[in-house]
Design a protein around this motif. Structure first.
Motif, PDB file in Angstrom:
ATOM      1  N   ASP A   1     -42.409 -45.116   7.704  1.00  0.00           N
ATOM      2  CA  ASP A   1     -41.808 -43.997   8.428  1.00  0.00           C
ATOM      3  C   ASP A   1     -42.125 -42.669   7.756  1.00  0.00           C
ATOM      4  N   LEU A   2     -42.233 -42.676   6.409  1.00  0.00           N
ATOM      5  CA  LEU A   2     -42.562 -41.445   5.700  1.00  0.00           C
ATOM      6  C   LEU A   2     -43.975 -40.986   6.035  1.00  0.00           C
ATOM      7  N   ALA A   3     -44.905 -41.939   6.185  1.00  0.00           N
ATOM      8  CA  ALA A   3     -46.280 -41.572   6.545  1.00  0.00           C
ATOM      9  C   ALA A   3     -46.338 -40.968   7.940  1.00  0.00           C
ATOM     10  N   ILE A   4     -45.552 -41.529   8.871  1.00  0.00           N
ATOM     11  CA  ILE A   4     -45.529 -40.961  10.223  1.00  0.00           C
ATOM     12  C   ILE A   4     -44.888 -39.579  10.203  1.00  0.00           C
ATOM     13  N   THR A   5     -43.800 -39.446   9.437  1.00  0.00           N
ATOM     14  CA  THR A   5     -43.156 -38.140   9.318  1.00  0.00           C
ATOM     15  C   THR A   5     -44.145 -37.098   8.809  1.00  0.00           C
ATOM     16  N   TRP A   6     -44.916 -37.440   7.784  1.00  0.00           N
ATOM     17  CA  TRP A   6     -45.895 -36.506   7.230  1.00  0.00           C
ATOM     18  C   TRP A   6     -46.941 -36.154   8.283  1.00  0.00           C
ATOM     19  N   THR A   7     -47.388 -37.160   9.024  1.00  0.00           N
ATOM     20  CA  THR A   7     -48.403 -36.926  10.051  1.00  0.00           C
ATOM     21  C   THR A   7     -47.874 -35.999  11.137  1.00  0.00           C
ATOM     22  N   LEU A   8     -46.624 -36.199  11.553  1.00  0.00           N
ATOM     23  CA  LEU A   8     -46.026 -35.314  12.559  1.00  0.00           C
ATOM     24  C   LEU A   8     -45.951 -33.876  12.060  1.00  0.00           C
ATOM     25  N   ARG A   9     -45.626 -33.702  10.789  1.00  0.00           N
ATOM     26  CA  ARG A   9     -45.464 -32.354  10.240  1.00  0.00           C
ATOM     27  C   ARG A   9     -46.795 -31.651  10.009  1.00  0.00           C
ATOM     28  N   HIS A  10     -47.839 -32.418   9.653  1.00  0.00           N
ATOM     29  CA  HIS A  10     -49.076 -31.796   9.183  1.00  0.00           C
ATOM     30  C   HIS A  10     -50.286 -32.033  10.076  1.00  0.00           C
ATOM     31  N   ARG A  11     -50.149 -32.827  11.126  1.00  0.00           N
ATOM     32  CA  ARG A  11     -51.299 -33.094  11.983  1.00  0.00           C
ATOM     33  C   ARG A  11     -51.046 -32.757  13.450  1.00  0.00           C
ATOM     34  N   ALA A  12     -49.811 -32.386  13.804  1.00  0.00           N
ATOM     35  CA  ALA A  12     -49.495 -32.158  15.217  1.00  0.00           C
ATOM     36  C   ALA A  12     -50.245 -30.958  15.786  1.00  0.00           C
ATOM     37  N   ASP A  13     -50.427 -29.908  14.981  1.00  0.00           N
ATOM     38  CA  ASP A  13     -51.120 -28.732  15.503  1.00  0.00           C
ATOM     39  C   ASP A  13     -52.615 -28.779  15.222  1.00  0.00           C
ATOM     40  N   ASN A  14     -53.021 -29.391  14.134  1.00  0.00           N
ATOM     41  CA  ASN A  14     -54.429 -29.441  13.749  1.00  0.00           C
ATOM     42  C   ASN A  14     -54.651 -30.671  12.868  1.00  0.00           C
ATOM     43  N   PRO A  15     -55.384 -31.659  13.327  1.00  0.00           N
ATOM     44  CA  PRO A  15     -56.266 -31.720  14.512  1.00  0.00           C
ATOM     45  C   PRO A  15     -55.574 -32.124  15.804  1.00  0.00           C
ATOM     46  N   GLY A  16     -54.247 -32.263  15.786  1.00  0.00           N
ATOM     47  CA  GLY A  16     -53.519 -32.641  16.982  1.00  0.00           C
ATOM     48  C   GLY A  16     -53.256 -34.133  17.047  1.00  0.00           C
ATOM     49  N   ILE A  17     -52.204 -34.480  17.767  1.00  0.00           N
ATOM     50  CA  ILE A  17     -51.839 -35.879  17.997  1.00  0.00           C
ATOM     51  C   ILE A  17     -51.847 -36.067  19.505  1.00  0.00           C
ATOM     52  N   ALA A  18     -52.761 -36.902  20.003  1.00  0.00           N
ATOM     53  CA  ALA A  18     -52.944 -37.049  21.441  1.00  0.00           C
ATOM     54  C   ALA A  18     -53.060 -38.519  21.808  1.00  0.00           C
ATOM     55  N   GLU A  19     -52.983 -38.771  23.105  1.00  0.00           N
ATOM     56  CA  GLU A  19     -53.086 -40.138  23.594  1.00  0.00           C
ATOM     57  C   GLU A  19     -54.426 -40.740  23.190  1.00  0.00           C
ATOM     58  N   GLY A  20     -54.392 -41.972  22.701  1.00  0.00           N
ATOM     59  CA  GLY A  20     -55.616 -42.652  22.288  1.00  0.00           C
ATOM     60  C   GLY A  20     -56.041 -42.372  20.869  1.00  0.00           C
ATOM     61  N   ASP A  21     -55.286 -41.544  20.130  1.00  0.00           N
ATOM     62  CA  ASP A  21     -55.620 -41.245  18.734  1.00  0.00           C
ATOM     63  C   ASP A  21     -55.038 -42.307  17.801  1.00  0.00           C
ATOM     64  N   MET A  22     -55.651 -42.441  16.633  1.00  0.00           N
ATOM     65  CA  MET A  22     -55.090 -43.229  15.537  1.00  0.00           C
ATOM     66  C   MET A  22     -55.463 -42.557  14.226  1.00  0.00           C
ATOM     67  N   PHE A  23     -54.585 -42.712  13.233  1.00  0.00           N
ATOM     68  CA  PHE A  23     -54.776 -42.068  11.942  1.00  0.00           C
ATOM     69  C   PHE A  23     -54.876 -43.120  10.839  1.00  0.00           C
ATOM     70  N   LEU A  24     -55.802 -42.887   9.928  1.00  0.00           N
ATOM     71  CA  LEU A  24     -56.042 -43.760   8.776  1.00  0.00           C
ATOM     72  C   LEU A  24     -55.457 -43.114   7.535  1.00  0.00           C
ATOM     73  N   CYS A  25     -54.723 -43.886   6.712  1.00  0.00           N
ATOM     74  CA  CYS A  25     -54.084 -43.327   5.518  1.00  0.00           C
ATOM     75  C   CYS A  25     -53.988 -44.388   4.434  1.00  0.00           C
ATOM     76  N   ASN A  26     -54.291 -43.983   3.187  1.00  0.00           N
ATOM     77  CA  ASN A  26     -54.021 -44.856   2.031  1.00  0.00           C
ATOM     78  C   ASN A  26     -53.508 -44.036   0.849  1.00  0.00           C
ATOM     79  N   ASP A  27     -52.730 -42.996   1.143  1.00  0.00           N
ATOM     80  CA  ASP A  27     -52.229 -42.096   0.110  1.00  0.00           C
ATOM     81  C   ASP A  27     -50.821 -42.526  -0.309  1.00  0.00           C
ATOM     82  N   PRO A  28     -50.643 -43.034  -1.532  1.00  0.00           N
ATOM     83  CA  PRO A  28     -49.320 -43.522  -1.952  1.00  0.00           C
ATOM     84  C   PRO A  28     -48.252 -42.440  -2.007  1.00  0.00           C
ATOM     85  N   TRP A  29     -48.633 -41.175  -2.145  1.00  0.00           N
ATOM     86  CA  TRP A  29     -47.632 -40.099  -2.170  1.00  0.00           C
ATOM     87  C   TRP A  29     -47.128 -39.776  -0.765  1.00  0.00           C
ATOM     88  N   ILE A  30     -47.914 -40.129   0.239  1.00  0.00           N
ATOM     89  CA  ILE A  30     -47.518 -39.849   1.617  1.00  0.00           C
ATOM     90  C   ILE A  30     -46.745 -41.017   2.214  1.00  0.00           C
TER      91      ILE A  30
END
Length: 767
Positions: free
Chosen positions: A103-132
């Motif tokens: 949930d923390l990774a999704i929270t971070w993505t919502l805060r830092h990716r919603a405007d750039n590069p955007g979160i849209a239908e059909g998107d997926m995000f890759l993450c392996n950052d332990p701090w996130i």
């Protein structure tokens, strides 16, 4: 074109309230926040069970597509379905630690990716950052996939799995000598790897380029994308059938119900504060110190607070960031407190709070080395949480059946790598030894621990098929078996662990590299409770110059280390070695801790253990005080004498301090309130339930000074304890027992550094 340059503090996650998170999300992202519809009971159950089934089907999708034995053989992965803000509605029954911070990774993505590069239908995000978040170390790679309905963000699905290798200086991406994260695999904050339903080739190529095994990492990437795609399709079918408002209302209610049920359980448990201290051994190659993790758990009303202040500062490789600490708590709380509650983790996590210092091994700041996070400080913190939860549950009669001693403590990490030359192929391989999945479970108040049952934190864990390991890698197993005497002795015995011994395949040549890491080699992490002994010490060896295999033409398989010949090299807690054609690799991972004094175990149960090769006849006599006659049955007279002699030894043995054996008058315990298997409170005084001795006042844990204390060599705990901790650490390690001064029943039995504090605080605020 300009953009803000982020600082290190931008790449961290912490829990936020829904209100605060909504203020930080770009208003351009439309959210589906309905969910207040009334849903009848039948519809609720149908939709709830369908969401559960979807997460399990995600596991089948990943397992069928992945080529990695981490996934296909050992189930080191997990999934979740979340609401629009990332709260987890349903999680899988695989590696719970991998969803403890999703949930923390999704929270971070919502805060830092919603405007750039955007979160849209059909998107997926890759993450392996332990701090996130989304994983405990860099090898845990997650795919986060938004679900859109009618242009609104309806929810998320996530898939995460351990990757065998993601780069760094050592095969397997674990480096015992790393000074910071730049000496390990590179952490990657959320990248858009799928855009509009299309895998982004540039991102995928950059991802696999970092690995020594790009074909496996690339296949796992696509498998996780497919698992998410399948889950999204099924969630949207559910929405089409029942309506978005109904499905979202079920999701909300699932989390609310889980929260209410856990709060109700907590409300029926005693308020108080319980503490525990554990250790990480060696912070990296060359270190010989112990590094303490401390927790004080306060239960007040229907909530828990876990306070880790006082934990050692970040150092070496034995660090995890805040999301890893949170995951360590989650993978303990869910099975131990919420085993009878559906795992809507978003609701369950509302019931606890974490307090922690910055820059510590359980809350490390960038750029600390964190590759060992999951099987080091995160798991170590989880062990301590399990210990304090058990102390709380033990004080409440209605919940004593839920008490469990600590399970196998941690993983025994050994990564074998090299070039497989069988058949002249010359193929590079990297293989963590996953036989160690078969850990022993801790004993319970009314039951022995499960032998080689797996891992508490991975309910669906599996040890790989030995033949599959031999097929995939140039190794041959001389044996893999349950190890006699490994389970922690107690009134109830801890579950046994196992050992495995590998040699090179006869057609293999050259030397293989070994990277090893593991705790519990000096100061046991698989502690017992209420006087139960810890499970076995972890032990990793290379035997050089063995007499037997090459296996060609061998007439027999060696039965144990004593038949191998050669020279034994003890592997460190953190370090590197190699394995040659004339060598054998031996791993003996950890069992579960015992519960209660071993001298109180039923003699018939000990005899059955001997018959089943769980306990040796020598340990039966020397640890349990049970002597077998020639026909294999209990020699009642000799057993009575042996147990009396062992109690007398406690009274007169070296290292005894405090009161000796006392003659006491019986005390009526009818009105007493139990603290655990041995102690009760009567008129604010702690008494022994076995002999009635009044030990001392409960207030402030003052009675602890009235207990007899015995400190001896660690081997006194039993033959399963590695006898020479000085092989690993400089501090003196002892077997410490706290004993009733009346009957000398063991109240606490620990293998600990001599500086380990007495447990006054365990009872300071207990009821």
């Amino acid at each position: 074109m300009t953009s803000r340059i982020p600082g290190a503090d931008e790449f961290t996650s912490r829990p936020l309230s829904r209100e605060e998170l909504l203020r930080q999300i770009s208003p351009a992202l439309r959210l589906h926040q309905a969910g207040d519809e009334q849903v009848d009971a039948l519809t609720y159950e149908v939709v709830r069970h369908r969401l559960w089934a979807i997460t399990q089907e995600m596991g089948e999708t990943l397992r069928r597509m992945s080529g990695s034995h981490v996934v296909t053989e050992s189930n080191d992965f997990n999934f979740s379905i979340c609401d629009e803000l990332g709260e987890q509605v349903q999680v899988g029954t695989y590696n719970i630690g991998l969803i403890g911070s999703m949930d923390l990774a999704i929270t971070w993505t919502l805060r830092h990716r919603a405007d750039n590069p955007g979160i849209a239908e059909g998107d997926m995000f890759l993450c392996n950052d332990p701090w996130i978040g989304g994983g405990l170390h860099q090898n845990d790679a997650a795919i986060l996939a938004p679900i859109f309905h009618d242009g609104e963000l309806f929810g998320w699905t996530t898939a995460i799995a351990h990757q065998v290798d993601l780069g760094g200086p050592r095969p397997g991406s674990f480096s015992p000598s790393a000074q910071d994260v730049f000496g390990e695999a590179v952490p990657t904050p959320p990248l858009k790897v799928v855009r509009g339903g299309v895998l982004q080739r540039d991102v995928a190529d950059a991802w696999v380029r970092r690995s020594r095994l790009p074909h496996l990492v690339g296949l796992d990437l696509r498998a996780k994308v497919a698992a998410n795609k399948n889950a999204i399709d099924q969630v949207l079918r559910l929405v089409a059938k029942y309506g978005a408002g109904t499905v979202k209302a079920v999701m909300r209610r699932m989390m609310d119900d889980a929260e209410h049920r856990l709060r109700a359980k907590l409300g029926n448990l005693p308020d108080g504060t319980w503490t525990a201290v554990g250790y990480q051994e060696q912070s990296g190659t060359g270190d010989r110190n112990l590094h303490a993790i401390k927790v004080a758990m306060t239960k007040e009303g229907d909530r828990l607070v876990f306070d880790f202040r006082g934990t050692a500062g970040q150092t070496g490789i034995i660090n995890c960031p805040y999301p890893g600490l949170r995951a360590g708590i989650v993978f303990t709380v869910l099975p131990l407190l919420a085993g009878d509650i559906p795992w809507a983790a978003g609701g369950l996590m509302r019931c606890f709070e974490i307090i922690t210092d910055e820059d510590t091994i359980t809350n490390a700041s960038f750029p600390a080395a964190v590759g060992k996070g999951p099987f080091g400080p995160a798991w170590g913190a989880g062990n301590l949480v399990a210990e304090v939860l058990a102390k709380m549950l033990d004080a409440e009669p209605a919940h004593r059946a839920d008490v469990q001693s600590i399970c196998n403590g941690t993983t025994d990490l050994c990564v074998v790598s090299g070039v497989d030359v069988r058949g002249g192929a010359g193929k590079r391989f990297v293989s963590p030894i996953f036989d160690v999945m078969a850990g022993g479970y801790g004993a319970q108040v009314h039951h022995d621990g499960v032998d080689t049952g797996g891992r508490l934190i991975i309910p669906s864990a599996r040890a790989p098929d030995v033949e599959m390991t031999e097929y995939l890698y140039p190794l041959v197993a001389l044996w893999r078996r349950e190890q006699i005497d490994s389970g922690g002795p107690g009134r109830q015995r801890g579950g046994m662990s196992g050992s495995v011994c590998y040699v090179q395949h006869p057609d293999q040549s050259g030397r293989m590299s070994l990277v090893v890491s593991g705790n519990g080699k000096a100061a046991n992490q698989n502690v017992g409770l209420a006087g139960g002994h810890p499970g076995n010490s972890q032990l990793d060896l290379v035997v050089r110059g063995i007499d037997l295999p090459r296996l060609a033409g061998a007439k027999s398989i060696p039965a144990g280390l004593g038949e191998l010949g050669g020279r034994v090299e003890v592997l460190p807690c953190e370090g590197e070695s190699d394995l040659g054609p004339g060598d054998a690799l031996y791993l003996h991972w950890q069992a579960g801790g015992g519960y209660g004094d071993p001298l109180l175990r039923q003699a018939d149960s000990v005899v059955e253990d001997v018959r089943q090769a769980r306990v040796s006849a020598e340990a039966a006599r020397d640890v349990y005080g049970v002597v077998l006659a020639e026909d294999g049955e209990v020699d009642a007279t000799a057993t009575g004498d042996a147990r009396a002699a062992l109690r007398h030894r406690r009274a007169t043995g070296a290292g005894l301090t405090g009161p000796g054996l006392q003659v006491v008058s019986p005390v009526d315990l009818t009105a007493a309130r139990r603290l655990d298997d041995n102690l009760a409170v009567l008129d604010s005084t702690v008494v022994c339930v076995h002999c009635g001795t009044k030990i001392g006042p409960l207030e402030g844990g003052a009675f602890v000074t009235g207990l007899a204390r015995r400190e001896t060599a660690p081997a006194e705990a039993g033959p399963h304890i590695w006898h020479d901790p000085s092989e690993y650490v400089d501090e003196e390690i002892v077997f410490r027992q706290l004993l009733c001064p009346g009957c000398l029943t063991a109240v606490s039995s620990r293998v600990v550094p001599v500086s380990h504090p007495l447990p006054h605080d365990d009872y300071r605020s207990a009821p």
